[in-house]
Design an enzyme around this catalytic site. Structure first.
Site, mmCIF file in Angstrom:
data_model
loop_
_atom_site.group_PDB
_atom_site.id
_atom_site.type_symbol
_atom_site.label_atom_id
_atom_site.label_comp_id
_atom_site.label_asym_id
_atom_site.label_seq_id
_atom_site.Cartn_x
_atom_site.Cartn_y
_atom_site.Cartn_z
ATOM 1 N N SER A 139 0.850 -1.192 0.000
ATOM 2 C CA SER A 139 0.000 0.000 0.000
ATOM 3 C C SER A 139 0.885 1.240 0.000
ATOM 4 O O SER A 139 2.001 1.219 0.554
ATOM 5 C CB SER A 139 -0.866 0.027 1.259
ATOM 6 O OG SER A 139 -1.557 1.272 1.358
ATOM 7 N N TYR A 153 -1.885 -0.615 10.272
ATOM 8 C CA TYR A 153 -2.021 -1.124 8.895
ATOM 9 C C TYR A 153 -0.828 -0.683 8.038
ATOM 10 O O TYR A 153 -0.230 -1.488 7.310
ATOM 11 C CB TYR A 153 -3.335 -0.609 8.319
ATOM 12 C CG TYR A 153 -3.498 -0.775 6.824
ATOM 13 C CD1 TYR A 153 -3.905 -1.996 6.283
ATOM 14 C CD2 TYR A 153 -3.269 0.294 5.959
ATOM 15 C CE1 TYR A 153 -4.061 -2.144 4.911
ATOM 16 C CE2 TYR A 153 -3.431 0.156 4.593
ATOM 17 C CZ TYR A 153 -3.817 -1.064 4.063
ATOM 18 O OH TYR A 153 -3.970 -1.204 2.713
#
Ligand code: NAP
Length: 244
Positions: A139, A153
């Site tokens: 990501s 995350y």
């Protein structure tokens, strides 16, 4: 026909990737965790279009389920040549000072340990044929940090990036390539898991390209990285975040 396994292929980026891989001629193993009907819909869409696919339920955070998933793939006549480590989770937006160990561990176990376990099982099989490619779905958060949203995350994706770098070097001489895509701001259900379904539309004006991305745009990069067109590419990262 060779097999491509896409984890978390029932929805979002994984679903778009499974559909495109089937068009490229792979027999696609459509992994899912809880949404059996959604996974079955992906399989049926592939078969209707003349492709081949089958669904496999497994929680990638559970080592025995990962082992069983790969054992199920071993029952197929074709070899596993491609793995997309796409499954990932995040929880409600929160500052670091409000996180607890249970949540942090759940994010790390799924996003990091799960990705490691799938890499381990895939490498064992690809090494037999001295051929294969893995794409880890990281990501942009790994670079940006996700302050005030989900640093847990973001940190898990930082670990995935390091896994990509290290594993790519370990297995390069065995004919296995390992690369990563780093999407950001893609229209999927994931933002609802973070408690803000409209997050992409809120942020899009701050992005250089002034728009969110579509799952299909990420899938195209994954499919290319898996293909022989990327035959000299390993340990590399493609950012798909509208210029952010
Ligand atoms: P999504 O729409 O929320 O879909 C998540 C997928 O992962 C679903 O298929 C889900 O299966 C599966 N999954 C979740 N936990 C699992 C587990 N423990 N075992 C197996 N499968 C599991 O997510 P997405 O937005 O497409 O995200 C896909 C990947 O892209 C993730 O790694 C995410 O971190 C990354 N990413 C997304 C964005 C974005 O803007 N959307 C940005 C950067 C990176 P079920 O349907 O069965 O629950």
């Amino acid at each position: 026909m060779a097999i491509a396994l896409v984890t978390g292929a029932s929805r979002g980026i994984g679903r778009a990737t499974a559909l495109q891989l089937a068009q490229e001629g792979y027999r696609v193993a459509v992994n899912y965790h809880t949404h059996a009907q959604a996974a079955q819909d992906v399989v049926e869409q592939i078969v209707r279009a003349g492709g081949e696919a089958f669904a496999i339920q497994a929680d990638i955070a559970d080592e025995s389920q990962v082992v069983q998933m790969f054992a199920r793939i071993d029952t197929e006549a074709q070899p596993l040549v491609a793995l997309v480590n796409n499954a990932g989770i995040l929880f409600t937006q929160s500052r670091v000072e409000a996180l607890n160990a249970q949540r942090i561990n759940q994010v790390l176990t799924t996003n990091v340990t799960g990705t490691f376990l799938c890499c381990r099982e895939a490498v064992k099989r690809m090494a037999l044929h001295q051929y294969g490619a893995i794409v880890n779905v990281s990501s942009a958060a790994a670079r940006l940090g996700s302050a005030g949203e989900y640093v847990d995350y973001a940190a898990s994706k930082g670990a995935v990036d390091t896994l990509t770098t290290g594993l790519a070097q370990e297995v390069a001489a065995q004919g296995i390539r390992v690369n990563s895509v780093r999407p950001g701001f893609i229209y999927t259900d994931m933002h609802a898991s973070g408690g803000e379904a409209g997050r992409v539309d809120r942020i899009k004006s701050q992005l250089p390209m002034q728009r969110g991305g579509q799952p299909e745009e990420v899938a195209q990069a994954i499919v290319w990285l898996l293909s022989d067109k990327a035959s000299y590419v390993t340990g590399s990262f493609i950012d798909l975040a509208g210029g952010k």
